[in-house]
Write a protein that holds these residues in place. Sequence first.
Motif, PDB file in Angstrom:
ATOM      1  N   UNK A 234      37.166 -53.427  -8.530  1.00 56.01           N
ATOM      2  CA  UNK A 234      36.132 -53.320  -9.067  1.00 56.01           C
ATOM      3  C   UNK A 234      36.475 -52.689 -10.207  1.00 56.01           C
ATOM      4  N   UNK A 235      35.944 -53.212 -11.352  1.00 55.27           N
ATOM      5  CA  UNK A 235      36.145 -52.404 -12.651  1.00 55.27           C
ATOM      6  C   UNK A 235      35.177 -51.204 -12.782  1.00 55.27           C
ATOM      7  N   UNK A 236      35.640 -50.063 -13.419  1.00 55.45           N
ATOM      8  CA  UNK A 236      34.782 -48.888 -13.732  1.00 55.45           C
ATOM      9  C   UNK A 236      33.727 -49.363 -14.724  1.00 55.45           C
ATOM     10  N   UNK A 237      32.442 -48.775 -14.456  1.00 54.25           N
ATOM     11  CA  UNK A 237      31.166 -49.056 -15.166  1.00 54.25           C
ATOM     12  C   UNK A 237      31.277 -48.228 -16.348  1.00 54.25           C
ATOM     13  N   UNK A 238      31.956 -48.379 -17.567  1.00 53.20           N
ATOM     14  CA  UNK A 238      32.059 -47.773 -18.850  1.00 53.20           C
ATOM     15  C   UNK A 238      30.698 -48.075 -19.848  1.00 53.20           C
ATOM     16  N   UNK A 239      30.296 -46.930 -20.016  1.00 51.84           N
ATOM     17  CA  UNK A 239      29.304 -46.984 -20.732  1.00 51.84           C
ATOM     18  C   UNK A 239      29.214 -46.075 -22.045  1.00 51.84           C
ATOM     19  N   UNK A 240      28.694 -46.454 -22.888  1.00 55.04           N
ATOM     20  CA  UNK A 240      28.485 -45.311 -24.234  1.00 55.04           C
ATOM     21  C   UNK A 240      27.542 -44.144 -23.831  1.00 55.04           C
ATOM     22  N   UNK A 241      27.434 -43.146 -24.441  1.00 55.50           N
ATOM     23  CA  UNK A 241      26.607 -41.876 -24.200  1.00 55.50           C
ATOM     24  C   UNK A 241      25.012 -42.447 -24.085  1.00 55.50           C
ATOM     25  N   UNK A 242      24.666 -43.197 -25.322  1.00 55.01           N
ATOM     26  CA  UNK A 242      23.403 -43.814 -24.816  1.00 55.01           C
ATOM     27  C   UNK A 242      22.846 -44.670 -24.013  1.00 55.01           C
ATOM     28  N   UNK A 243      23.936 -45.278 -23.617  1.00 53.19           N
ATOM     29  CA  UNK A 243      23.747 -46.696 -22.731  1.00 53.19           C
ATOM     30  C   UNK A 243      24.029 -45.821 -21.325  1.00 53.19           C
ATOM     31  N   UNK A 244      24.540 -44.449 -21.116  1.00 55.97           N
ATOM     32  CA  UNK A 244      24.548 -44.110 -19.729  1.00 55.97           C
ATOM     33  C   UNK A 244      23.226 -43.253 -19.664  1.00 55.97           C
TER      34      UNK A 244
ATOM     35  N   UNK B  68      34.884 -31.707 -21.687  1.00 50.55           N
ATOM     36  CA  UNK B  68      36.060 -31.968 -20.490  1.00 50.55           C
ATOM     37  C   UNK B  68      35.552 -31.817 -19.031  1.00 50.55           C
ATOM     38  N   UNK B  69      34.260 -31.587 -18.712  1.00 49.11           N
ATOM     39  CA  UNK B  69      33.544 -31.829 -17.646  1.00 49.11           C
ATOM     40  C   UNK B  69      33.705 -33.232 -17.088  1.00 49.11           C
ATOM     41  N   UNK B  70      33.463 -34.105 -17.756  1.00 48.21           N
ATOM     42  CA  UNK B  70      33.382 -35.575 -17.506  1.00 48.21           C
ATOM     43  C   UNK B  70      34.744 -36.166 -18.064  1.00 48.21           C
ATOM     44  N   UNK B  71      35.426 -37.008 -17.396  1.00 46.38           N
ATOM     45  CA  UNK B  71      36.557 -37.708 -18.427  1.00 46.38           C
ATOM     46  C   UNK B  71      35.859 -38.670 -19.181  1.00 46.38           C
ATOM     47  N   UNK B  72      36.591 -38.843 -20.384  1.00 48.08           N
ATOM     48  CA  UNK B  72      36.039 -40.070 -21.295  1.00 48.08           C
ATOM     49  C   UNK B  72      37.121 -40.541 -22.201  1.00 48.08           C
ATOM     50  N   UNK B  73      36.746 -41.851 -22.591  1.00 42.57           N
ATOM     51  CA  UNK B  73      37.796 -42.509 -23.396  1.00 42.57           C
ATOM     52  C   UNK B  73      37.071 -42.963 -24.507  1.00 42.57           C
ATOM     53  N   UNK B  74      37.869 -42.489 -25.719  1.00 44.74           N
ATOM     54  CA  UNK B  74      37.504 -43.015 -27.094  1.00 44.74           C
ATOM     55  C   UNK B  74      37.953 -44.526 -27.345  1.00 44.74           C
ATOM     56  N   UNK B  75      36.857 -44.960 -27.897  1.00 42.45           N
ATOM     57  CA  UNK B  75      37.009 -46.265 -28.469  1.00 42.45           C
ATOM     58  C   UNK B  75      36.503 -46.511 -29.942  1.00 42.45           C
ATOM     59  N   UNK B  76      37.512 -46.402 -30.766  1.00 44.31           N
ATOM     60  CA  UNK B  76      36.920 -46.439 -32.045  1.00 44.31           C
ATOM     61  C   UNK B  76      36.198 -44.849 -32.438  1.00 44.31           C
ATOM     62  N   UNK B  77      34.905 -45.021 -32.750  1.00 43.90           N
ATOM     63  CA  UNK B  77      34.105 -43.627 -32.801  1.00 43.90           C
ATOM     64  C   UNK B  77      33.266 -43.574 -31.708  1.00 43.90           C
TER      65      UNK B  77
END
Length: 91
Positions: A10-20, A45-54
């Motif tokens: 299963x792929x992780x359900x990655x969302x932008x902050x507004x989408x989440x 740093x409480x939640x792991x995050x990934x930068x995708x551009x901005x």
Amino acid sequence: MYDNNRNIKALPRMRTVPEAAAEIKAADPNTAITEYHIRQLALQGVLPRVKAGRKLLINLDTLIEYLTDPTAEKFQVHNTTAVKGGIRRIV
């Protein structure tokens, strides 16, 4: 994204902050969780995050896990730097 038996994981359900925030709001219309709070959790740093551009992407399942039990050890931030983002002395 395959496991050892060549099955698709299963792929992780990655969302932008507004989408989440929108998904949390859709699941619970009376929630007090805001985009700002989710963004701060990621930036601190409480939640792991990934930068995708901005954009800042977070795993929706990890966010829900955090909201279920924010005191879990995996969400504890261990700050090792004395001053971060402060004003440094010019010599």
